[in-house]
Design a protein around this motif. Structure first.
Motif, PDB file in Angstrom:
ATOM      1  N   GLN A  42      29.479 -69.960  -6.502  1.00 56.52           N
ATOM      2  CA  GLN A  42      29.117 -71.232  -5.189  1.00 56.52           C
ATOM      3  C   GLN A  42      27.917 -70.651  -4.371  1.00 56.52           C
ATOM      4  O   GLN A  42      27.956 -69.195  -4.157  1.00 56.52           O
ATOM      5  N   LYS A  46      28.494 -72.556   3.498  1.00 53.30           N
ATOM      6  CA  LYS A  46      29.281 -73.517   3.317  1.00 53.30           C
ATOM      7  C   LYS A  46      28.876 -74.886   4.088  1.00 53.30           C
ATOM      8  O   LYS A  46      28.104 -74.674   4.812  1.00 53.30           O
ATOM      9  N   THR A  48      29.363 -77.075   5.920  1.00 50.93           N
ATOM     10  CA  THR A  48      30.395 -77.483   7.046  1.00 50.93           C
ATOM     11  C   THR A  48      30.157 -78.934   7.774  1.00 50.93           C
ATOM     12  O   THR A  48      31.117 -79.370   8.129  1.00 50.93           O
ATOM     13  N   ARG A  78      35.082 -76.925   0.449  1.00 50.38           N
ATOM     14  CA  ARG A  78      33.708 -76.908   0.458  1.00 50.38           C
ATOM     15  C   ARG A  78      32.903 -76.240  -0.633  1.00 50.38           C
ATOM     16  O   ARG A  78      31.869 -75.819  -0.388  1.00 50.38           O
ATOM     17  N   SER A  79      33.591 -76.122  -1.699  1.00 53.67           N
ATOM     18  CA  SER A  79      32.905 -75.757  -3.023  1.00 53.67           C
ATOM     19  C   SER A  79      32.164 -77.039  -3.613  1.00 53.67           C
ATOM     20  O   SER A  79      32.386 -78.023  -2.937  1.00 53.67           O
TER      21      SER A  79
END
Length: 96
Positions: A42, A46, A48, A78-79
């Motif tokens: 990943q 992130k 966000t 958030r992956s």
């Protein structure tokens, strides 16, 4: 008569297969290939600001020179999950 029943059975199976493919993105996703955003795991950053469940495309060239487009969906943690992969046809006269 038997031919009609066979034809109806095959048609029903094909339609059932189309319904399964065109549904929502409920599977685990596709395995990443070289060039995928998630190929080495990943991403460190992130996403966000992006809403959970939103999707976005990523286009790259694979090891064989084919152009690949993948569609990713942002998961609640958030992956990213690859939900679609399309290989564009290789046309020698369309390359620049």
């Amino acid at each position: 008569m038997i031919e009609k029943i066979g034809t109806l059975a095959v048609t029903a199976l094909l339609l059932a297969g189309c319904m399964v493919v065109s549904g929502s993105y409920s599977s685990e996703g596709l395995a990443p290939i070289p060039g995928s955003i998630t190929y080495s795991g990943q991403p460190r950053t992130k996403l966000t600001k992006s809403p959970i469940g939103s999707s976005f495309p990523h286009t790259f060239t694979d090891q064989t020179g084919r152009e690949v487009e993948e569609i990713y969906v942002i998961q609640p943690d958030r992956s990213l999950r690859i939900v679609e992969r399309h290989y564009r046809p290789f046309l020698a006269w369309s390359r620049r």
